[in-house]
Design an enzyme around this catalytic site. Structure first.
Site, PDB file in Angstrom:
ATOM      1  CG  HIS A 267     -17.265  24.020  -2.708  1.00  0.00           C
ATOM      2  ND1 HIS A 267     -15.934  23.968  -3.063  1.00  0.00           N
ATOM      3  CD2 HIS A 267     -17.954  24.097  -3.876  1.00  0.00           C
ATOM      4  CE1 HIS A 267     -15.831  23.994  -4.386  1.00  0.00           C
ATOM      5  NE2 HIS A 267     -17.040  24.074  -4.905  1.00  0.00           N
ATOM      6  CD  GLU A 268     -21.794  23.763  -4.088  1.00  0.00           C
ATOM      7  OE1 GLU A 268     -21.965  24.722  -4.877  1.00  0.00           O
ATOM      8  OE2 GLU A 268     -21.094  22.758  -4.375  1.00  0.00           O
ATOM      9  CG  HIS A 271     -19.581  27.975  -6.148  1.00  0.00           C
ATOM     10  ND1 HIS A 271     -18.711  28.400  -7.120  1.00  0.00           N
ATOM     11  CD2 HIS A 271     -19.271  26.666  -5.924  1.00  0.00           C
ATOM     12  CE1 HIS A 271     -17.909  27.389  -7.475  1.00  0.00           C
ATOM     13  NE2 HIS A 271     -18.220  26.337  -6.755  1.00  0.00           N
ATOM     14  CD  GLU A 298     -14.377  24.859  -7.629  1.00  0.00           C
ATOM     15  OE1 GLU A 298     -15.532  25.209  -7.951  1.00  0.00           O
ATOM     16  OE2 GLU A 298     -14.149  23.839  -6.960  1.00  0.00           O
TER      17      GLU A 298
HETATM   18 CO    CO Z   1     -17.340  24.374  -7.020  1.00  0.00          CO
END
Ligand code: CO
Length: 504
Positions: A267-268, A271, A298
């Site tokens: 997830h990170e 980003h 996101e």
């Molecule tokens: Co996020």
């Protein structure tokens, strides 16, 4: 001063502002990773000094004059030119900043700092009544903030605009409503399914050092550049892009579960790939070198985490690798079993622990409540009861205490009303972008099954990252996918995926 000269001076000042902001970001990152507890007092003073300095320089009337000079020139003729975009988006921020009275900004900062402390205590004791006076204070100030900004329609629009520029509560509500109906239907079918994956496979002992090695391997394979970034440990994972050549991500390891850190890292990383993909060499400190909205941000994290990381093709390639690293825990585990385990669906109280299928219902509930709060449709003292009522309706389970209910998230105490919808917008954008990428990149899933995700990253860089703030999120979506944002791609993706896993 000519418009050209004004623009040069504007660029110089923007870079200076970005240097201040990124210095504060380094301090903020260090506060959460390595700072000793007794450093907190000094750190608060350092950060508050930096934000004061930033505010002073940004709201300098001279800065506003530079904007006006360029605005009156023909540099603005093509609204999509980098110069016009940089001026337009900076003007937007400048007007917002200068509309807020200084006392309100200070009052908000002070109140939310205290409210967060009180929220921690109230959550621990699961005591909504103890938190209520603070919620009242924060909401009152946020209403003042909305009035100071000004808005069309509902006050919620003013707050939403801080996180998702240009989005309106009506547009968001329309898409969310359609999504909710389909989600409730899907979850009902999953609940009645005969076939259920065994989640136990990922809830075993997984050596933390090995989790780190595997996580970094996946992150690097997705495209995270470890010469331009680091992965560290924090209680609450985040990504912070300081500027050109330096983007930080964090995670937390659970020795008894593989998935917390692994999918958190994916997830990170998503980003971070957005931050690393922005054209910061050319546009550091300028809107053309910055992300467009939290929803689009996101979408990048969710796509790498879910559409790629929780997909079958990805694990076709990666499970044999994982088995070499976690020999004992994954011995004899088949691809089907593993794929089922990482996509196990079950209603639960806590948003941040929710699976892909139930996650958005958590957000829809919060969005409805926030909207009602800002419209005075629900008295604040009834928020906990309203939460329980709606939770029962959507999830079919009874909230046992408010720590597992309306006290679970930091957002309201921090003054972040209007933030929650960006999580679901991110999921919707992710599904719509990914569906388009598959269409434009034939063989993409075969690539992923062969361990190669580079074509997807190149596509995202060109279509999204390099665009900076040229288009608002809704327009970017239309440019990239040819269609306005819709609930359909996400619903189709989930029906296909969970239909296969649960045999429904
Ligand atoms: Co996020």
């Amino acid at each position: 001063m000519t418009a050209q000269e004004a623009y040069k001076e504007f660029e110089k000042r923007c870079r200076e502002l970005a240097v201040i902001q990124s210095s504060a970001a380094v301090l903020g990152w260090e506060e959460r990773t390595y700072m000793p507890p007794n450093g907190a007092g000094l750190r608060a003073e350092q950060l508050s000094y930096m934000s004061g300095l930033f505010h002073e320089k940004f709201t300098d009337p001279k800065f506003g004059e530079l904007l006006s000079t360029v605005e009156a020139s023909d540099m603005m003729k093509d609204p999509e030119s980098p110069e016009a975009v940089n001026i337009r988006e900076t003007r937007r921020m400048y007007d917002k900043q200068t509309k807020l009275p200084r006392e309100l900004v200070e009052e908000l900062t002070k109140t939310t700092t205290l409210a967060q402390g009180e929220w921690v205590k109230a959550r621990k004791a699961s005591d909504f009544k103890a938190f209520l006076p603070w919620l009242e204070k924060v909401v009152k100030l946020l209403k003042q903030k909305a009035e100071a900004y000004g808005y069309e329609g509902e006050p919620y629009n003013a707050l939403l605009d801080d996180y998702e520029p240009g989005a309106t509560v009506d547009d968001v509500a329309t898409v969310f409503e359609q999504l909710r109906n389909d989600l409730v239907d899907l979850l009902g079918r999953i609940k009645d399914a005969k076939k259920k994956p065994d989640q136990g496979i990922v809830n075993r002992a997984f050596d933390v050092d090995r989790q780190k090695v595997f996580g970094e391997m996946v992150s690097a394979a997705f495209g995270f550049d470890f010469q331009s970034g680091r992965l560290d440990i924090t209680a609450h994972p985040f990504c912070s892009g300081f500027g050109p050549g330096d983007t930080r991500i964090t995670t937390r390891y659970n020795p008894n579960r593989l998935t917390d850190a692994l999918f958190g890292i994916m997830h990170e990383t998503g980003h971070a790939l957005y931050e690393m993909g922005l054209n910061k060499d050319k546009y550091f400190g300028l809107p053309m070198g910055e992300s467009i909205s939290l929803g689009i941000h996101e979408s990048q994290s969710r796509m790498w985490e879910n559409q790629v990381g929780r997909s079958r093709p990805f694990w076709e390639y990666s499970l044999p690798q994982a088995k070499r690293i976690f020999r004992e825990a994954l011995e004899g585990v088949s691809l089907d079993d593993f794929y089922g385990a990482i996509n196990y669906v079950t209603p639960s109280f806590i948003r941040v622990e929710a699976d892909e299928a139930t996650y958005n219902l958590h957000i829809l509930l919060r969005f409805e409540l926030e909207r009602a709060i800002m419209n005075d449709d629900i008295p604040l003292k009834d928020v906990a009861d309203e939460w329980r009522k709606r939770f029962k309706k959507y999830f079919g389970i009874e909230v046992d205490n408010d720590a597992n209910g309306c006290l679970q998230d930091v957002h309201w105490s921090a003054g972040y009303i209007g933030y929650f919808p960006t999580y679901t917008l991110g999921n919707l954008y992710a599904a719509q972008f990914f569906a388009k990428a598959k269409e434009e990149l034939p063989g993409l899933e075969e690539d992923i099954a062969g361990g190669y995700t580079g074509r997807l990253l190149d596509w995202l860089r060109e279509k999204i990252h390099q665009q900076g703030q040229r288009y608002r999120a809704t327009k970017l979506c239309e440019k990239v996918t040819g269609k306005p944002l819709s609930h359909k791609p996400l619903v189709d993706y989930m029906n296909r995926k969970f239909g296969e896993i649960y045999g429904i």
